[in-house]
Design an enzyme around this catalytic site. Structure first.
Site, short mmCIF file in Angstrom:
data_model
loop_
_atom_site.label_atom_id
_atom_site.label_comp_id
_atom_site.label_asym_id
_atom_site.label_seq_id
_atom_site.Cartn_x
_atom_site.Cartn_y
_atom_site.Cartn_z
N SER A 262 0.85 -1.19 0.00
CA SER A 262 0.00 0.00 0.00
C SER A 262 0.88 1.24 0.00
CB SER A 262 -0.94 -0.02 1.21
OG SER A 262 -0.60 1.02 2.10
N LYS A 263 0.30 2.32 -0.53
CA LYS A 263 1.00 3.60 -0.59
C LYS A 263 1.55 4.00 0.76
CE LYS A 263 -1.24 6.41 -4.13
NZ LYS A 263 -1.92 7.66 -4.38
N ARG A 264 0.84 3.60 1.82
CA ARG A 264 1.21 4.05 3.16
C ARG A 264 2.29 3.17 3.79
NH1 ARG A 264 -3.68 5.04 1.88
NH2 ARG A 264 -4.23 2.87 2.13
#
Ligand code: GLU
Ligand code: ZN
Length: 494
Positions: A262-264
């Site tokens: 995920s981007k995070r």
């Protein structure tokens, strides 16, 4: 199918400027770029900044800076210009408005007056009845009176695209033929009630206006492709688009625990790799292997080799696993491949940075160049360099109590006293002579070289592990070496 474009390749990388660039995004940029360079085509860089609430100028600047750092250049786009300028969607609003009006006028789109509450209620009812739960076509064929009545009520209206009542089939460059039935692709919104065009409209409209031939993007966008193909057909009928591009959906990148990266995820941020001192070519080499392979028996290659070989037809549809250890090991191999001067230059920013653990003005380029070849075979990322060479630039070695405790066992003072004497008498132009000096000191105390050199290393460099010791001593010099041994002896004497 109309998705084998006949014109020279034009690909696009079209991120939204939200947050920091992440490795999945870079992989998409890389595959587009490699395909453009492989085919002699055109790389278009477009900024999809139509979401004012989420987009930021800072993120836009970071995108450009990241692309430049990676060496992924573009033939058309921000700061470069091109025949389809501007390349920031926020500057193209009039174009989208015009296209939306044409779609409405031709009946390819219509105004939808349904409120969110109404849509939700009907969707829940459809679900409960086991029916498809997408938009039900309520406003598809409103009569003039019905429209007037809604307008009179002051209802806001979005613009919805009218999907054809037929299956859509296309050949994905990565996944092969895909067919989607009409009940699975309901009519969808393309312009908000406030007049703001949505991604669903602006993305394919720009692909059409910019004559994109190949859309290579992440698998998460696969579900939007049938809608876009239908929109494309409408644009072709209006003379706005020429042909439907070919689509290729790149496999998901999986992170820890086999979950989608995920981007995070901190591991996903490009900046992390940049700050640790990955080489652009090392990172690109690794990222190119997420869904593609160079050959069965070679996974280290240069950017020109990648360009020569890369073809989207060879991309694998299976999810790719992001493996940090492998990324590091590939980067280490690229560090070994640098010529010595390039390696010395690449490390210099880390050696002169204020965050190095010595004063930047104490950096000594000559000493660095002398030791650099020994470091080049040992570091994995460029930031590793500071701990390896800080003994050269600090007034005193770092204080590392764990190293001290580990090395100063038995009677270290006796050993160091002997070593000080033999080193003082050694030939300081020859590391072999320094080695023999420590060897002789060890023999006086019944210690093999490994045991004898540990206290010397910690006295001089502060650490139990590091670059080859005798070359390190030679480069540091006799005076400093002996001074540090004296200081260690004083410390041992308490
Ligand atoms: N701006 C879109 C995104 O970042 C691009 C999607 C596409 O490549 O079509 O998800
Ligand atoms: Zn409606």
């Amino acid at each position: 199918m109309a998705n084998t474009p006949s014109s020279p390749v034009r690909v696009r990388f079209c991120p939204s400027p939200t947050g920091n660039p992440h490795v999945g995004l870079v992989r998409t940029a890389l595959f587009n770029w490699a395909y453009a360079r492989h085919t002699g085509g055109t790389m278009v860089f477009r900024i999809e900044d139509t979401d004012a609430a989420r987009d930021s100028e800072e993120s836009y600047q970071q995108l450009l800076d990241s692309m430049r750092w990676l060496g992924l250049d573009w033939d058309e786009g921000p700061e470069v210009g091109g025949p389809h300028a501007p390349y920031r969607q926020s500057e193209r609003m009039d174009l989208y408005k015009d296209v939306a009006e044409k779609l409405l006028a031709a009946g390819h789109a219509y105004h939808c007056y349904c409120s969110t509450e109404e849509l939700d209620a009907r969707r829940d009812a459809a679900r409960a009845a086991g029916k498809p739960s997408g938009y039900d076509g309520h406003c598809r064929d409103l009569t003039g009176e019905q429209k007037e009545a809604y307008e009179a009520e002051g209802r806001p209206a979005i613009v919805r695209f009218r999907m054809p009542d037929e299956a859509i089939t296309f050949t994905d460059l990565v996944r092969g033929e895909i067919t989607v039935q009409p009940e699975n692709v309901p009519d969808y919104g393309i312009v908000r009630a406030n007049g703001a065009p949505l991604y669903t409209l602006v993305n394919p409209v720009d692909d059409a206006l910019m004559a994109i031939t190949h859309v290579l993007r992440g698998e998460d966008l696969l579900s939007s492709t049938p809608r876009q193909i239908a929109l494309y057909r409408a644009l072709i009928s209006l003379g706005i688009a020429k042909e439907i591009p070919a689509f290729g959906h790149l496999p998901y990148v999986m992170g820890e625990g086999n979950k989608k990266l995920s981007k995070r995820d901190p591991q996903a941020s490009l900046n992390v790799y940049r700050e640790r001192g990955f080489l652009p070519e090392g990172l690109l080499n690794y990222l190119s292997l997420l869904g593609w392979s160079f050959s069965a028996d070679q996974d280290i290659f240069t950017v020109p080799e990648l360009i020569e070989k890369f073809d989207v037809a060879d991309v694998n549809a299976n999810p790719a696993r992001f493996d940090l250890k492998k990324a590091e090991s590939i980067n280490a191999d690229h560090i070994r491949l640098l010529d010595p001067k390039a390696f010395a230059d690449a490390c210099e920013p880390w050696l002169t940075a204020p965050h190095a653990n010595w004063a930047p003005e104490d950096f000594d380029r000559a000493a660095w160049e002398a030791i650099a070849p020994h470091a080049q075979t040992r570091v994995t990322v460029l930031s590793d360099i500071t701990a390896n060479v800080d003994f050269l630039f600090r007034a005193e070695p770092v204080e590392d109590e764990a190293s001290w405790a580990k090395a100063m066992k038995g009677d270290p003072a006796a050993l160091l006293t002997s070593a000080r004497a033999t080193l003082e008498a050694a030939d300081w132009s020859d590391p072999e002579s320094l080695k023999n000096a420590v060897l002789a000191a060890g023999e006086e105390h019944g210690l093999k070289l490994g045991k004898a050199q540990a206290p010397v290393r910690v006295a001089v460099t502060g650490r139990t592990v590091g670059l080859p010791l005798f070359e390190s001593l030679e480069i540091l010099g006799k005076d400093k070496t002996l001074t540090r041994i004296d200081a260690a002896l004083a410390k041992l004497a308490g």
